[in-house]
Design a protein around this motif. Structure first.
Motif, PDB file in Angstrom:
ATOM      1  N   TYR A 208       0.830  -1.203   0.000  1.00 18.57           N
ATOM      2  CA  TYR A 208       0.000   0.000   0.000  1.00 18.57           C
ATOM      3  C   TYR A 208       0.869   1.261   0.000  1.00 18.57           C
ATOM      4  O   TYR A 208       0.566   2.241  -0.690  1.00 18.57           O
ATOM      5  N   ALA A 209       1.928   1.231   0.787  1.00 17.92           N
ATOM      6  CA  ALA A 209       2.827   2.386   0.826  1.00 17.92           C
ATOM      7  C   ALA A 209       3.465   2.616  -0.535  1.00 17.92           C
ATOM      8  O   ALA A 209       3.658   3.769  -0.963  1.00 17.92           O
ATOM      9  N   THR A 210       3.781   1.551  -1.246  1.00 19.00           N
ATOM     10  CA  THR A 210       4.350   1.678  -2.589  1.00 19.00           C
ATOM     11  C   THR A 210       3.359   2.323  -3.540  1.00 19.00           C
ATOM     12  O   THR A 210       3.723   3.162  -4.369  1.00 19.00           O
ATOM     13  N   ILE A 211       2.089   1.971  -3.414  1.00 20.08           N
ATOM     14  CA  ILE A 211       1.059   2.537  -4.281  1.00 20.08           C
ATOM     15  C   ILE A 211       0.866   4.031  -4.018  1.00 20.08           C
ATOM     16  O   ILE A 211       0.683   4.823  -4.944  1.00 20.08           O
ATOM     17  N   LEU A 212       0.932   4.444  -2.738  1.00 18.32           N
ATOM     18  CA  LEU A 212       0.584   5.816  -2.364  1.00 18.32           C
ATOM     19  C   LEU A 212       1.770   6.775  -2.277  1.00 18.32           C
ATOM     20  O   LEU A 212       1.574   7.976  -2.100  1.00 18.32           O
ATOM     21  N   LYS A 213       2.989   6.273  -2.405  1.00 17.35           N
ATOM     22  CA  LYS A 213       4.147   7.112  -2.099  1.00 17.35           C
ATOM     23  C   LYS A 213       4.266   8.341  -2.996  1.00 17.35           C
ATOM     24  O   LYS A 213       4.837   9.353  -2.591  1.00 17.35           O
ATOM     25  N   ASP A 214       3.724   8.299  -4.221  1.00 18.62           N
ATOM     26  CA  ASP A 214       3.838   9.438  -5.127  1.00 18.62           C
ATOM     27  C   ASP A 214       2.799  10.523  -4.854  1.00 18.62           C
ATOM     28  O   ASP A 214       2.928  11.642  -5.355  1.00 18.62           O
ATOM     29  N   VAL A 215       1.750  10.196  -4.101  1.00 15.89           N
ATOM     30  CA  VAL A 215       0.683  11.166  -3.869  1.00 15.89           C
ATOM     31  C   VAL A 215       0.470  11.480  -2.399  1.00 15.89           C
ATOM     32  O   VAL A 215      -0.295  12.395  -2.070  1.00 15.89           O
ATOM     33  N   LEU A 216       1.112  10.724  -1.493  1.00 13.17           N
ATOM     34  CA  LEU A 216       0.931  10.944  -0.055  1.00 13.17           C
ATOM     35  C   LEU A 216       2.281  10.983   0.630  1.00 13.17           C
ATOM     36  O   LEU A 216       2.973   9.957   0.701  1.00 13.17           O
TER      37      LEU A 216
ATOM     38  N   CYS B 234      -7.440   1.145   5.291  1.00 10.61           N
ATOM     39  CA  CYS B 234      -6.376   0.223   5.707  1.00 10.61           C
ATOM     40  C   CYS B 234      -6.920  -0.890   6.598  1.00 10.61           C
ATOM     41  O   CYS B 234      -6.732  -0.906   7.820  1.00 10.61           O
ATOM     42  N   GLY B 235      -7.623  -1.833   5.984  1.00 12.91           N
ATOM     43  CA  GLY B 235      -8.167  -2.968   6.704  1.00 12.91           C
ATOM     44  C   GLY B 235      -8.678  -4.010   5.732  1.00 12.91           C
ATOM     45  O   GLY B 235      -9.001  -3.703   4.581  1.00 12.91           O
ATOM     46  N   PHE B 236      -8.783  -5.251   6.181  1.00 13.92           N
ATOM     47  CA  PHE B 236      -9.187  -6.354   5.305  1.00 13.92           C
ATOM     48  C   PHE B 236     -10.698  -6.556   5.247  1.00 13.92           C
ATOM     49  O   PHE B 236     -11.148  -7.582   4.724  1.00 13.92           O
ATOM     50  N   ALA B 237     -11.494  -5.639   5.784  1.00 15.26           N
ATOM     51  CA  ALA B 237     -12.942  -5.828   5.823  1.00 15.26           C
ATOM     52  C   ALA B 237     -13.539  -5.648   4.434  1.00 15.26           C
ATOM     53  O   ALA B 237     -13.754  -4.531   3.967  1.00 15.26           O
TER      54      ALA B 237
END
Length: 466
Positions: A198-206, A369-372
């Motif tokens: 998830y951090a890899t996906i968001l690192k460019d925008v967050l 950020c959860g598996f629900a």
């Protein structure tokens, strides 16, 4: 500085607890002390992690470690797949640099590497000590018995089914409340391998994406415990104290054996994620194709995402999101519930900087950020049927309620974060936009450059985008 927007998030805290109380199996036994304590613990952790210079620096170090891990993983991917891994040296002229970000080659391999490292750290007993330490914390602060406390801590790092493996021999004797709590906490958190993805996906925008994702998974565990206790109150007479005996389910003969077995486990997870995304996105594309037969509504075609945006917009607003971003944020919440949090993170990563407010993006990171999700219902039924087959019927009767508890737990966590001063996360609040943001369409490009060229629906999306 505490503002009106922060007070708005208090609505989300009350709403999450209120919904669970209305659906509780015993409304007279609301755990007031646990409710106050859990929220205060969450708030204290957020203030400490982002407010204290030493801890803030440590979190930033985690972010740098994630970047290094991602870069190292890409070296291995490039060795196996060559230019398909998105290396700068491409055999063809590039007209769309954003298309180099291919989910299968940029995100899924990270899970493989993290699973291998987790197995190695477990063999070296480092991860085991960390898990046992968190277990003691949950036992002392949340009033849990030793076995469920250890399983709760393990779930934060290992995953929703992998965590309970550590107390497999205790599962048949757990009370109904404790078993429900384990399932709910599993859906409230994510595993260590997916945190990095998830951090890899968001690192460019967050900014500090890794810090937020790691914090989100840790502080959502108390929220999951709280809401589970509200829905299915504990029965002390059914909880017989017993000494905790260590399980020996994860034993590696050597460091090399740990790396090999960790890689094999990671491969199973990667294939499961990839297959789930393919099937669920395809199903939504089929439904959107049917909706395409209907005339446009309010100047735009009807889609699953638009419907989810309308349904969940009030909830998104209650978390602290400004109303201009509420349709987009509501769509993300719905996508997370229906299509898995992976899809929701990809779509939020596709929203360019300025597409939504910075505060909205931070709040939604915690809410997603959860598996629900619906897929996790099947995963939990299958997993617990193997771990404790004699209680399969009981699990079938509570798993959907546990999914709701997990979903609302991440919303509760997002509300607590929304109630914190925005300056704590390094950004100022911006004035509301004059017009509502457009409802997020189901593009799956995970970075701004790819998003700018993505088609407005899954059915018309280029095959090169994940």
């Amino acid at each position: 500085m505490f503002r009106l927007e922060n007070a708005q998030s208090l609505v989300g805290i009350v709403l999450a607890m209120g919904i669970c109380w209305l659906l509780s199996e015993d409304r007279r036994r609301f755990p007031w002390k646990l409710a106050i304590g859990a929220v205060l613990v969450q708030a204290a952790l957020v203030l400490a992690l982002f407010g204290l210079p030493a801890l803030r620096a440590a979190l930033q170090g985690v972010g740098h470690a994630v970047d290094g891990l991602s870069a190292s993983t890409q070296a291995g991917v490039a060795f196996v797949f060559g230019f398909l891994a998105g290396t700068p040296n491409q055999p063809y002229a590039l007209t769309d640099p954003g298309s180099l970000f291919v989910f299968a080659f940029r995100v899924l391999p990270v899970i493989l590497v993290v699973c291998a490292l987790a197995a190695l750290l477990w063999h070296w007993r480092i991860l085991k000590w960390i898990t046992q330490g968190f277990g003691v914390v949950f036992e002392k602060t949340m009033g849990l018995r030793g076995p469920p406390a250890l399983a709760t801590a393990a779930t934060v790092f290992m995953g929703q089914v992998e965590g309970p493996i550590f107390i497999r021999s205790y599962l048949p004797s757990l009370s109904r409340s404790e078993l429900f709590m384990l399932i709910a906490v599993g859906m409230s958190c994510v595993s260590g391998s997916t945190m990095v993805a998830y951090a890899t996906i968001l690192k460019d925008v967050l900014p500090n994406a890794a810090s937020h994702v790691l914090t989100a998974s840790i502080i959502s565990a108390p929220a999951g415990v709280l809401l589970a206790r509200i829905l299915v109150p504990r029965t002390p007479e059914a909880e017989v104290s017993e000494p905790l005996k260590p399980e020996e389910d994860k034993v590696y003969e050597s460091s090399v054996d740990a790396l090999i077995k960790g890689t094999s486990d990671g491969l199973a997870i990667v294939l499961n994620i990839a297959a789930t995304l393919i099937v669920f996105v395809a199903l939504v594309a089929m439904v959107n194709g049917v909706f395409g037969l209907f005339p446009p509504v309010a100047g735009a075609p009807v889609s699953v995402e638009r419907i989810l945006g309308v349904v969940f917009a009030p909830l998104a607003w209650a978390l602290g999101v400004r109303w201009a971003d509420a349709p987009t944020a509501g769509s993300l919440l719905g996508v997370k519930l229906v299509l898995t949090e992976f899809t929701a993170f990809i779509r939020m990563g596709a929203i360019p900087a300025g597409g939504i407010d910075e505060r909205t993006r931070v709040i939604m990171t915690y809410a997603l950020c959860g598996f629900a999700n619906i897929a996790s219902v099947g995963i939990n039924v299958a997993g617990y049927s193997v771990l404790v087959p004699e209680r399969r019927t009981e699990i079938m009767g509570m798993v959907w309620k546990a999914m709701m508890a997990g979903f609302l737990a991440t919303c509760l966590t997002a509300s607590v974060v929304g109630a914190m001063p925005s300056e704590l996360f390094g950004h100022e609040l911006k004035p509301p936009a004059p017009a509502p943001a457009p409802v997020l369409q189901p593009t799956l490009a995970p970075n701004p450059a790819a998003a700018s060229t993505a088609a407005p629906s899954v059915t018309s999306q280029p095959a090169s985008k994940p």
